[in-house]
Design an enzyme around this catalytic site. Structure first.
Site, PDB file in Angstrom:
ATOM      1  N   HIS A 286       0.879  -1.083   0.031  1.00  0.00           N
ATOM      2  CA  HIS A 286       0.004   0.021   0.084  1.00  0.00           C
ATOM      3  C   HIS A 286       0.990   1.239  -0.078  1.00  0.00           C
ATOM      4  CE1 HIS A 286      -3.746   2.238   0.627  1.00  0.00           C
ATOM      5  NE2 HIS A 286      -3.111   2.870   1.616  1.00  0.00           N
TER       6      HIS A 286
ATOM      7  N   GLU B  56      -4.005  -4.859   9.722  1.00  0.00           N
ATOM      8  CA  GLU B  56      -3.992  -3.942   8.351  1.00  0.00           C
ATOM      9  C   GLU B  56      -3.376  -2.675   8.373  1.00  0.00           C
ATOM     10  OE1 GLU B  56      -8.126  -3.508   6.928  1.00  0.00           O
ATOM     11  OE2 GLU B  56      -8.851  -4.975   8.299  1.00  0.00           O
TER      12      GLU B  56
ATOM     13  N   HIS C 104      -1.380   0.400   7.149  1.00  0.00           N
ATOM     14  CA  HIS C 104      -1.648   1.452   5.998  1.00  0.00           C
ATOM     15  C   HIS C 104      -0.410   2.278   5.593  1.00  0.00           C
ATOM     16  CE1 HIS C 104      -5.659  -0.165   4.748  1.00  0.00           C
ATOM     17  NE2 HIS C 104      -6.041  -0.043   6.286  1.00  0.00           N
TER      18      HIS C 104
ATOM     19  N   GLU D 187      -4.624  -0.120  11.245  1.00  0.00           N
ATOM     20  CA  GLU D 187      -6.269   0.175  11.249  1.00  0.00           C
ATOM     21  C   GLU D 187      -6.630  -0.409  12.798  1.00  0.00           C
ATOM     22  OE1 GLU D 187     -10.124  -0.071   8.625  1.00  0.00           O
ATOM     23  OE2 GLU D 187      -8.056  -0.254   7.941  1.00  0.00           O
TER      24      GLU D 187
END
Length: 299
Positions: free
Chosen positions: A229, A269, A271, A286
């Site tokens: 990402h 998660e 990011h 997250e």
């Protein structure tokens, strides 16, 4: 390679969707809470501060350290760019055209901030005083996503739905360069010390090197479902990136050597990612935590 030590710091709640992270020269980490409608700060001594935003659902996403040393961030739903002072004083700059959905933002060589308008098919430029200019792109529906300042003096950006990267400056018209893979879905972008650009391709699980001559080299990750990402360069010549789909932080050297570091909790998660003044790597999870990795020297 030295052992990498990972330490997590709780800074928010899982439902607040911790998303972006940036380091400022004072050693603080600033972060966005996309669903918590707030910006947070983790000080070097571990204290956490929170700065609520004046919107019901502004959706703050990407954040960066501006040329003025302050955190600048995009508010995708509020259609604005924000800036915070160390004391929490907030300035908001609404974009000229509605529903542009600003996302990626980065400081430029010209002392301004540049940002990508996902729904507007435009790249924007904002001065420290808040004056905004917008530049239309020659690709419609390309979903301009993240930004980075190149060593060539240009600003570079990813086009997530067009499978391409582009360049622009205040005096140079935008140029588009396809990456070659139809399923690339590029997101993060960073520049290394040699002038090459590194791109995280979320769609096909690869990191791509785009050199100054336009040559593209793809480095597949351990899993095509890793969904890389965000990506950031450290001073030792390594590129660090989040693997949103694989629950890992990845590292690639300029020579293409890959390494990965599993996060402690399943479903973290990761990011956003940033490098602090001491060379430590930080990622936004997250789950509401920031994770710190001690950056290793080049192999």
């Amino acid at each position: 390679m030295n052992q990498v030590e990972m330490t997590e710091f709780p800074v928010g709640k899982p439902q607040e969707a911790l998303y972006g992270v940036a380091s400022t020269p004072d050693g603080a980490l600033w972060f966005t809470l996309a669903k918590g409608n707030a910006i947070g700060r983790l000080s070097p001594d571990g204290a956490v501060s929170r700065f609520p935003l004046p919107h019901t659902d502004g959706q703050p996403t990407t954040i960066t350290c501006g040329p003025d040393g302050r955190p600048w961030f995009t508010l995708s739903s509020a259609n604005a760019i924000g800036r915070l002072a160390p004391d929490g004083a907030l300035r908001m700059f609404e974009l000229p055209r509605p529903a542009s959905r600003p996302f990626g933002i980065a400081g430029g060589h010209d002392g301004c901030l540049w940002f990508a308008e996902m729904a507007g098919d435009r790249i924007g430029r904002i001065t420290i005083d808040g004056d905004i200019e917008e530049y239309d792109l020659p690709v419609k529906g390309g979903y301009p996503s993240c930004m980075a300042a190149g060593r060539d003096g240009l600003m570079w950006f990813t086009l997530n739905q067009a499978g391409a990267v582009g360049s622009i400056s205040a005096t140079a018209a935008p140029r588009i360069f396809p990456l070659g893979a139809a399923d690339a879905a590029p997101v993060g972008i960073a520049s290394d010390a040699q002038g090459a650009l590194w791109i995280a391709q979320a769609g096909n699980g690869a990191i791509v090197r785009f050199d100054a001559g336009g040559r593209i080299t793809e480095f597949p990750l351990h899993s095509r479902a890793a969904r890389p990402h965000a990506i950031a360069a450290d001073a030792a010549g390594n590129l660090w990136f989040t693997e949103w789909g694989a629950n890992r932080i990845g590292r690639i050297s300029e020579a293409g050597d890959l390494a990965g570091y599993e996060l402690a909790a399943p479903g973290s998660e990761p990011h956003g990612i940033a490098i602090d003044p001491h060379g430590c790597v930080w990622a936004a999870l997250e789950t509401g935590r920031l994770v710190r990795l001690q950056a290793s020297p080049r192999d």
